[in-house]
Scaffold this motif. Structure first.
Motif, PDB file in Angstrom:
ATOM      1  N   SER A 193     -73.930 -26.313 -10.703  1.00  0.00           N
ATOM      2  CA  SER A 193     -75.527 -26.164 -10.759  1.00  0.00           C
ATOM      3  C   SER A 193     -76.240 -27.477 -11.058  1.00  0.00           C
ATOM      4  CB  SER A 193     -75.790 -24.955 -11.730  1.00  0.00           C
ATOM      5  OG  SER A 193     -75.812 -25.300 -12.969  1.00  0.00           O
ATOM      6  N   GLN A 194     -75.505 -28.427 -11.633  1.00  0.00           N
ATOM      7  CA  GLN A 194     -76.238 -29.608 -12.346  1.00  0.00           C
ATOM      8  C   GLN A 194     -76.848 -30.303 -11.052  1.00  0.00           C
ATOM      9  OE1 GLN A 194     -73.767 -31.297 -15.748  1.00  0.00           O
ATOM     10  NE2 GLN A 194     -72.475 -30.034 -14.853  1.00  0.00           N
ATOM     11  N   ARG A 195     -78.225 -30.585 -11.428  1.00  0.00           N
ATOM     12  CA  ARG A 195     -78.846 -31.200 -10.541  1.00  0.00           C
ATOM     13  C   ARG A 195     -79.135 -30.545  -8.967  1.00  0.00           C
ATOM     14  NH1 ARG A 195     -78.102 -37.582 -12.208  1.00  0.00           N
ATOM     15  NH2 ARG A 195     -78.456 -37.129 -14.525  1.00  0.00           N
ATOM     16  N   LYS A 196     -79.127 -29.370  -9.035  1.00  0.00           N
ATOM     17  CA  LYS A 196     -78.866 -28.729  -7.627  1.00  0.00           C
ATOM     18  C   LYS A 196     -79.958 -27.649  -7.659  1.00  0.00           C
ATOM     19  CE  LYS A 196     -74.371 -29.026  -5.551  1.00  0.00           C
ATOM     20  NZ  LYS A 196     -74.633 -29.496  -4.199  1.00  0.00           N
ATOM     21  N   ASN A 197     -80.492 -27.253  -6.772  1.00  0.00           N
ATOM     22  CA  ASN A 197     -81.535 -26.160  -6.620  1.00  0.00           C
ATOM     23  C   ASN A 197     -80.887 -24.990  -6.361  1.00  0.00           C
ATOM     24  OD1 ASN A 197     -81.438 -26.140  -3.845  1.00  0.00           O
ATOM     25  ND2 ASN A 197     -83.409 -27.266  -3.667  1.00  0.00           N
ATOM     26  N   ILE A 198     -81.230 -23.707  -6.571  1.00  0.00           N
ATOM     27  CA  ILE A 198     -80.721 -22.438  -6.230  1.00  0.00           C
ATOM     28  C   ILE A 198     -79.926 -22.285  -4.996  1.00  0.00           C
ATOM     29  CG2 ILE A 198     -80.816 -20.068  -6.120  1.00  0.00           C
ATOM     30  CD1 ILE A 198     -82.464 -20.003  -8.686  1.00  0.00           C
ATOM     31  N   PRO A 199     -80.638 -22.601  -3.671  1.00  0.00           N
ATOM     32  CA  PRO A 199     -80.058 -22.450  -2.508  1.00  0.00           C
ATOM     33  C   PRO A 199     -78.959 -23.470  -2.326  1.00  0.00           C
ATOM     34  CG  PRO A 199     -82.567 -22.552  -2.220  1.00  0.00           C
ATOM     35  CD  PRO A 199     -82.138 -22.798  -3.623  1.00  0.00           C
ATOM     36  N   ALA A 200     -78.947 -24.527  -2.777  1.00  0.00           N
ATOM     37  CA  ALA A 200     -77.901 -25.591  -2.795  1.00  0.00           C
ATOM     38  C   ALA A 200     -76.792 -25.135  -3.359  1.00  0.00           C
ATOM     39  CB  ALA A 200     -78.323 -26.946  -3.129  1.00  0.00           C
ATOM     40  N   ILE A 201     -76.975 -24.324  -4.743  1.00  0.00           N
ATOM     41  CA  ILE A 201     -75.804 -23.954  -5.485  1.00  0.00           C
ATOM     42  C   ILE A 201     -75.078 -22.978  -4.724  1.00  0.00           C
ATOM     43  CG2 ILE A 201     -75.107 -22.839  -7.608  1.00  0.00           C
ATOM     44  CD1 ILE A 201     -77.946 -24.161  -8.701  1.00  0.00           C
ATOM     45  N   ARG A 202     -75.958 -21.999  -4.211  1.00  0.00           N
ATOM     46  CA  ARG A 202     -75.345 -20.924  -3.282  1.00  0.00           C
ATOM     47  C   ARG A 202     -74.400 -21.281  -2.385  1.00  0.00           C
ATOM     48  NH1 ARG A 202     -77.831 -15.859  -4.398  1.00  0.00           N
ATOM     49  NH2 ARG A 202     -80.101 -16.065  -5.310  1.00  0.00           N
ATOM     50  N   LEU A 203     -74.869 -22.461  -1.424  1.00  0.00           N
ATOM     51  CA  LEU A 203     -73.962 -22.967  -0.302  1.00  0.00           C
ATOM     52  C   LEU A 203     -72.768 -23.553  -0.945  1.00  0.00           C
ATOM     53  CD1 LEU A 203     -76.716 -24.601   1.708  1.00  0.00           C
ATOM     54  CD2 LEU A 203     -75.446 -22.267   2.291  1.00  0.00           C
ATOM     55  N   ALA A 204     -72.705 -24.216  -2.037  1.00  0.00           N
ATOM     56  CA  ALA A 204     -71.444 -24.722  -2.619  1.00  0.00           C
ATOM     57  C   ALA A 204     -70.473 -23.760  -3.032  1.00  0.00           C
ATOM     58  CB  ALA A 204     -71.847 -25.587  -3.785  1.00  0.00           C
ATOM     59  N   VAL A 205     -71.165 -22.753  -3.817  1.00  0.00           N
ATOM     60  CA  VAL A 205     -70.384 -21.668  -4.153  1.00  0.00           C
ATOM     61  C   VAL A 205     -69.535 -20.714  -3.227  1.00  0.00           C
ATOM     62  CG1 VAL A 205     -70.331 -19.434  -5.483  1.00  0.00           C
ATOM     63  CG2 VAL A 205     -71.401 -21.312  -6.467  1.00  0.00           C
ATOM     64  N   GLU A 206     -70.415 -20.711  -2.009  1.00  0.00           N
ATOM     65  CA  GLU A 206     -69.732 -19.765  -0.971  1.00  0.00           C
ATOM     66  C   GLU A 206     -68.570 -20.431  -0.279  1.00  0.00           C
ATOM     67  OE1 GLU A 206     -70.147 -16.684  -0.241  1.00  0.00           O
ATOM     68  OE2 GLU A 206     -71.240 -16.336  -1.893  1.00  0.00           O
ATOM     69  N   LYS A 207     -69.087 -21.870  -0.222  1.00  0.00           N
ATOM     70  CA  LYS A 207     -67.924 -22.811   0.493  1.00  0.00           C
ATOM     71  C   LYS A 207     -66.613 -22.884  -0.366  1.00  0.00           C
ATOM     72  CE  LYS A 207     -67.568 -27.278   2.864  1.00  0.00           C
ATOM     73  NZ  LYS A 207     -68.275 -28.532   3.227  1.00  0.00           N
ATOM     74  N   LEU A 208     -67.001 -22.930  -1.475  1.00  0.00           N
ATOM     75  CA  LEU A 208     -65.560 -22.753  -2.510  1.00  0.00           C
ATOM     76  C   LEU A 208     -64.993 -21.433  -2.119  1.00  0.00           C
ATOM     77  CD1 LEU A 208     -66.343 -24.061  -6.199  1.00  0.00           C
ATOM     78  CD2 LEU A 208     -64.821 -25.157  -4.271  1.00  0.00           C
ATOM     79  N   ALA A 209     -65.710 -20.278  -2.117  1.00  0.00           N
ATOM     80  CA  ALA A 209     -64.982 -19.088  -2.038  1.00  0.00           C
ATOM     81  C   ALA A 209     -64.142 -19.174  -0.629  1.00  0.00           C
ATOM     82  CB  ALA A 209     -66.074 -18.012  -2.105  1.00  0.00           C
ATOM     83  N   MET A 210     -64.778 -19.572   0.385  1.00  0.00           N
ATOM     84  CA  MET A 210     -64.231 -19.716   1.704  1.00  0.00           C
ATOM     85  C   MET A 210     -63.013 -20.643   1.819  1.00  0.00           C
ATOM     86  SD  MET A 210     -67.351 -19.266   4.418  1.00  0.00           S
ATOM     87  CE  MET A 210     -68.199 -20.479   3.746  1.00  0.00           C
ATOM     88  N   LEU A 211     -62.962 -21.439   0.898  1.00  0.00           N
ATOM     89  CA  LEU A 211     -61.725 -22.636   1.001  1.00  0.00           C
ATOM     90  C   LEU A 211     -60.761 -22.092   0.216  1.00  0.00           C
ATOM     91  CD1 LEU A 211     -63.693 -26.014   1.127  1.00  0.00           C
ATOM     92  CD2 LEU A 211     -62.542 -25.010   2.973  1.00  0.00           C
ATOM     93  N   TYR A 212     -61.126 -21.478  -0.900  1.00  0.00           N
ATOM     94  CA  TYR A 212     -60.117 -21.445  -2.086  1.00  0.00           C
ATOM     95  C   TYR A 212     -59.831 -20.070  -2.565  1.00  0.00           C
ATOM     96  CZ  TYR A 212     -60.414 -26.331  -1.606  1.00  0.00           C
ATOM     97  OH  TYR A 212     -60.307 -27.893  -1.500  1.00  0.00           O
ATOM     98  N   GLY A 213     -60.883 -18.902  -2.173  1.00  0.00           N
ATOM     99  CA  GLY A 213     -60.673 -17.768  -2.452  1.00  0.00           C
ATOM    100  C   GLY A 213     -59.898 -16.984  -1.684  1.00  0.00           C
ATOM    101  N   HIS A 214     -59.836 -15.537  -1.654  1.00  0.00           N
ATOM    102  CA  HIS A 214     -59.142 -14.766  -0.618  1.00  0.00           C
ATOM    103  C   HIS A 214     -60.087 -13.685  -0.012  1.00  0.00           C
ATOM    104  CE1 HIS A 214     -58.500 -13.172  -4.619  1.00  0.00           C
ATOM    105  NE2 HIS A 214     -58.446 -11.931  -4.115  1.00  0.00           N
ATOM    106  N   PRO A 215     -59.762 -13.035   1.166  1.00  0.00           N
ATOM    107  CA  PRO A 215     -60.619 -12.197   1.534  1.00  0.00           C
ATOM    108  C   PRO A 215     -60.653 -10.954   0.619  1.00  0.00           C
ATOM    109  CG  PRO A 215     -58.910 -13.074   3.209  1.00  0.00           C
ATOM    110  CD  PRO A 215     -58.527 -13.543   2.035  1.00  0.00           C
ATOM    111  N   VAL A 216     -61.863 -10.323   0.698  1.00  0.00           N
ATOM    112  CA  VAL A 216     -61.943  -9.174   0.002  1.00  0.00           C
ATOM    113  C   VAL A 216     -62.563  -7.999   0.752  1.00  0.00           C
ATOM    114  CG1 VAL A 216     -64.301  -9.700  -1.013  1.00  0.00           C
ATOM    115  CG2 VAL A 216     -62.683  -8.157  -2.220  1.00  0.00           C
ATOM    116  N   LYS A 217     -63.507  -8.386   1.597  1.00  0.00           N
ATOM    117  CA  LYS A 217     -63.667  -7.273   2.677  1.00  0.00           C
ATOM    118  C   LYS A 217     -64.483  -8.025   3.869  1.00  0.00           C
ATOM    119  CE  LYS A 217     -67.131  -3.547   2.594  1.00  0.00           C
ATOM    120  NZ  LYS A 217     -68.389  -2.906   1.623  1.00  0.00           N
TER     121      LYS A 217
END
Length: 345
Positions: A193-217
């Motif tokens: 979150s550092q030096r990012k606004n909320i929309p940019a944080i959301r995008l970064a978090v979702e990208k991490l989830a898609m790249l390294y998380g696993h499908p849940v639904k």
């Protein structure tokens, strides 16, 4: 807190509920939850404490935490349609939304302090304490009262300007709750979150989830576990868009995987020790550590200071008013943060 940056509606459960409690029943194959306490989906999803909550086209909100996905929509005031089972609601989501505490009662306490009526511990005023109130106060001290009904100590919150600002902030933020989120996810997302606004944080978090998380639904993915994220190199994380934060995220994952940072054990530390231990992770400064304490460990005495809260302190005459609210400092901070960001002050 990060910089600034989503709405609800249509069967009903009419049984009366006490504040802070929820009741569940099924109607037309839908699970209906009654919540009489402060509970605004819009505000909780859009106040900078949670980066995976989104408003869907039908007006419902989707929350993802660990392996769970919840769609929740307000049908009529205080009645919510949810997509989970009664068991899952009681065992997971009730705690996630901090429904063991009564935020209406907390706000009453905050407003009493702001008005000057509360100058001593709960149940007591300058006019003394009744026998009934004394018995209630004893019960509170013994821990047999809803923790949401415990009070703040009567401390001076500062100038008239501070009182006016904080009263307006409480009104604007009413409905917010401190979500009880996964400490690991909060550690990583607030580093990001550092030096990012909320929309940019959301995008970064979702990208991490898609790249390294696993499908849940469907096309939804979990936030990556320490093991999943630990398989990524620092170069991989930079490619994922983390930039200079990549080594910080890698350090956090390595510390958790090695046991140097035991998140379960951290939860047993007092607030100060927890804060200091979090500060040992690269890239975790005072603001980020306080955010993790507040949103990942439920330590509501912690009030993170970011650019918005610095401005709020200026409006309060230059003196930080939040420590005066004791165990509710973080709740008042969230009211102030929401007020500042949505009024664009």
């Amino acid at each position: 807190m990060p910089l600034l940056s989503q709405r609800p509606r249509g069967d009903i459960c009419t049984e009366p509920l006490s504040a802070g409690k929820s009741r569940v029943r099924r109607e037309k194959r839908q699970m209906i939850i009654g919540i009489e306490d402060d509970f605004s989906l819009e505000k909780m999803a859009d106040c900078g404490q949670c980066f995976r909550a989104v408003c869907l086209p039908d007006g419902s909100y989707r929350f993802i935490s660990r392996e769970k996905v919840l769609n929740i929509r307000e049908q009529v005031p205080h009645q919510f349609q949810v997509s989970c089972s009664e068991e899952e609601w009681d065992e997971f989501w009730r705690d996630y939304f901090d429904l063991s505490r009564t935020y209406k009662r907390i706000r009453e306490d905050l407003l009493l302090q702001l008005s000057g009526e509360r100058t001593t511990p709960f149940g007591q005023t300058s006019r003394g304490i009744s026998e009934g109130d004394a018995a209630t106060e004893t019960a509170r001290r013994q821990g047999s009262i809803d923790p949401g009904e415990r009070c703040i100590q009567g401390l001076d919150v500062g100038s008239d300007a501070a009182i006016r600002f904080l009263t307006q902030a409480e009104q604007a933020g009413r409905g917010l709750r401190i979500l009880r989120q996964d400490p690991w996810e909060m550690l990583i997302t607030f580093i990001i979150s550092q030096r990012k606004n909320i929309p940019a944080i959301r995008l970064a978090v979702e990208k991490l989830a898609m790249l390294y998380g696993h499908p849940v639904k469907e096309m939804l993915f979990t936030f990556p576990t320490p093991e999943e994220l630990g398989r990524a190199s620092e170069a991989d994380l930079r490619t994922a868009g983390l930039g200079y934060r990549a080594p910080y995220v890698k350090d956090a994952a390595d510390k958790v995987l090695s046991g140097a940072l035991d998140l379960e054990a951290l939860g047993k530390l007092d607030d100060g020790a927890l804060f200091e231990k979090l500060m040992t992770v690269k890239g975790v400064g005072k603001k980020v550590a306080n955010c993790i304490c507040l949103f990942g460990f439920g330590r509501t005495s912690r009030a993170p200071v970011d650019v918005w809260i610095e401005r709020a302190i200026t409006l309060c005459g230059g003196v930080d008013p939040f420590p005066a609210f004791g165990e509710y400092a973080g709740i008042m901070q969230q009211y102030a943060f929401y007020y500042m960001t949505h009024q664009k002050m």
